[in-house]
Design a protein around this motif. Structure first.
Motif, PDB file in Angstrom:
ATOM      1  N   PHE A  36       1.086  -1.188  -0.044  1.00 16.18           N
ATOM      2  CA  PHE A  36      -0.198  -0.073   0.018  1.00 16.18           C
ATOM      3  C   PHE A  36       0.578   1.152   0.146  1.00 16.18           C
ATOM      4  O   PHE A  36       1.404   1.629  -1.081  1.00 16.18           O
ATOM      5  CB  PHE A  36      -1.198  -0.243   1.261  1.00 16.18           C
ATOM      6  N   ARG A  37       1.159   1.780   1.206  1.00 15.33           N
ATOM      7  CA  ARG A  37       1.943   3.243   1.321  1.00 15.33           C
ATOM      8  C   ARG A  37       2.887   3.112   2.248  1.00 15.33           C
ATOM      9  O   ARG A  37       2.714   2.373   3.373  1.00 15.33           O
ATOM     10  CB  ARG A  37       1.055   4.264   1.681  1.00 15.33           C
ATOM     11  N   MET A  38       4.171   3.303   1.967  1.00 13.70           N
ATOM     12  CA  MET A  38       5.333   3.204   3.096  1.00 13.70           C
ATOM     13  C   MET A  38       4.917   4.038   4.288  1.00 13.70           C
ATOM     14  O   MET A  38       4.358   5.118   4.161  1.00 13.70           O
ATOM     15  CB  MET A  38       6.576   3.706   2.469  1.00 13.70           C
ATOM     16  N   GLY A  39       5.089   3.357   5.580  1.00 15.23           N
ATOM     17  CA  GLY A  39       4.754   4.186   6.581  1.00 15.23           C
ATOM     18  C   GLY A  39       3.744   3.246   7.430  1.00 15.23           C
ATOM     19  O   GLY A  39       3.921   3.364   8.809  1.00 15.23           O
ATOM     20  N   GLY A  40       3.028   2.472   6.972  1.00 12.57           N
ATOM     21  CA  GLY A  40       2.193   1.681   7.641  1.00 12.57           C
ATOM     22  C   GLY A  40       0.850   2.277   8.286  1.00 12.57           C
ATOM     23  O   GLY A  40       0.595   3.759   8.191  1.00 12.57           O
ATOM     24  N   THR A  41       0.440   1.806   9.252  1.00 17.86           N
ATOM     25  CA  THR A  41      -0.975   2.238   9.900  1.00 17.86           C
ATOM     26  C   THR A  41      -0.505   3.605  10.619  1.00 17.86           C
ATOM     27  O   THR A  41      -1.473   4.574  10.575  1.00 17.86           O
ATOM     28  CB  THR A  41      -1.319   1.278  10.938  1.00 17.86           C
TER      29      THR A  41
END
Length: 451
Positions: A36-41
């Protein structure tokens, strides 16, 4: 046997990224996949955007207080679109930083979903397979909706940051910290907030006295809190979502938000192709070194459902690297972890609750509640709660609970002393910083009660 990489990390959240970077610093060849996107929840749909919303929601009261302090202020309505655009710009910036940190650490990034073909092979959704000596699963968790007809009409904490417009009214289902935080946030932003929780009191698992204190303030600040109440039916109507509660109430809301728990992201990972064991909640079972039943595979963070906090996932990742790449077996320390609930007022906590402590040993309870100077001066009714749980036998401080503005900042510092094993006598030896709220932590000389 030779492998393509020494370590393959599945998941680009805070824990996975830290583990990848630290492992690469040892000279290991590391790759990481994030679908998805780097950095997570935490960075993309959790702690960071939530805290920025907490800041935004607090200004309504700040403007009110400023007027009573003599300032000429005029607060217009809250511009959600302006805030949201700036918020997403900040998240884009932070994601870019995470990518740069990985690239600068010589970690190979794969923007793909990774699944396990076998204990040493990862299959990428973009095509291709990579073999790894070690695999670290750090896929986190996701919010869940109840098994209820039309539950798809509701949103979760994932979608709250993506709303095109703020609703005029919202029903929040749940009583945990996420539900309570967003009830306070949206209330502060001018949304009419109703909260249903099926239990007797919100924030189950936290100190009872602190829970009651927060609930009272939430209601006083305008949240319509209904405990002992759950969602029974919901359906779409032209003017919103019609809801019926177990208390017989019926109403139409602009939005319904489910904050009814989170489950680990273990579905369709290919774990069946390994000896990794899965627990009742879908979590990956690991030992004290974060190793699974498959020796080549480790797991950290929310996917293990141990202590689901970002700083804990980061520490688990660092302990993993010490164990596997630095040759120093390092068990994860989950004892005495400070944490904060960003309700309004905030709640900072570390150690045992009063209820947990009294079941363990005889304790003294030092507690005070008072109107802080800043609010008392302008006639506000808000009260601060400070509480220490102390062992009668050893005088050691077993728990600390603070309900006040900036409680998160205070508990971080109190946590240092409590983690070091400080006694109540040592707290008392510290000179108070006056006038502050935190000085009460070192001036409570007489127990309020024993338990």
């Amino acid at each position: 046997m030779s492998f393509d990489v020494d370590l393959f990390v599945i998941g680009g959240g805070s824990g996975g990224v830290r583990a990848a970077r630290v492992a690469a610093a040892t000279g290991a060849k590391v790759a990481l996949a994030e679908e998805f996107r780097m950095g997570g929840t935490c960075v993309i749909r959790g702690c960071v955007p939530k805290k920025l919303m907490v800041y935004a929601s607090s200004y309504r009261e700040i403007f009110h207080d400023a007027s009573d302090y003599g300032w000429e202020v005029s607060a217009g309505g809250f511009d959600w679109h302006k805030f949201r655009n700036r918020l997403h710009g900040e998240l884009d910036r932070l994601e870019g930083i995470y990518r740069s940190l990985l690239s600068n650490s010589d970690v190979t990034i794969h923007d793909a979903r990774a699944t396990l073909k076998d204990p040493h092979t990862v299959r990428l959704s973009t095509g291709g397979e990579i073999t790894a000596k070690h695999i670290l699963i750090a896929t986190g968790g996701h919010p869940v909706k109840p098994d209820l007809e039309n539950a798809d009409l509701g949103i979760t904490s994932n979608e709250i940051f993506l709303l095109e417009d703020l609703p005029k009214s919202i029903l929040i289902i749940g009583g945990g910290y996420i539900a309570c935080e967003f009830a306070c946030i949206l209330n502060g932003l001018g949304v009419e907030v109703t909260q249903f929780y099926r239990g007797a009191q919100i924030l189950r698992g936290f100190d009872d006295e602190a829970r009651g204190h927060i609930a009272d303030h939430m209601v006083r600040n305008g949240v319509k809190l209904h405990v002992g109440t759950n969602l029974l039916e919901m359906r779409k109507q032209d003017d919103g979502i019609w809801v019926k509660g177990t208390d017989g109430s019926e109403r139409i809301y602009g939005e319904v938000m489910f904050a009814t728990g989170r489950d680990p992201n273990t579905s369709d990972l290919g774990l069946e192709n390994t000896d990794v064991k899965i627990g009742r909640r879908g979590q990956i079972e690991v030992d004290k070194f974060s190793q699974t039943a498959q020796p080549s595979i480790y797991a950290i963070g929310d996917v293990t459902n141990r202590v689901n906090l970002t700083p804990v996932a980061i520490r688990e990742g660092m302990a993993f690297v010490e164990t596997v790449f630095n040759g120093t077996p390092t068990p994860v320390d989950h004892d005495l972890i400070p944490s904060a609930v960003f309700t309004q007022p905030e709640y900072g906590t570390i150690g045992l609750t009063e209820e947990e402590a009294r079941d363990q040993e005889p304790v003294d309870i030092y507690c005070t509640s008072f109107k802080p100077m800043q609010r008392a001066f302008i006639g506000r009714d808000e009260r601060v709660l400070m509480k220490l749980i102390v062992s009668q036998e050893t005088d050691k401080v077993l728990g600390c609970h603070i309900v006040a503005d900036h409680a998160g900042e205070m508990i971080q510092l109190a946590g240092v002393a409590i983690k070091m094993g400080a006694t109540k006598a040592q707290f008392d030896q510290v000179c108070a910083v006056h006038p502050t709220m935190a000085e009460e932590l070192v001036t409570m000389k007489t127990p309020m009660r024993s338990a």
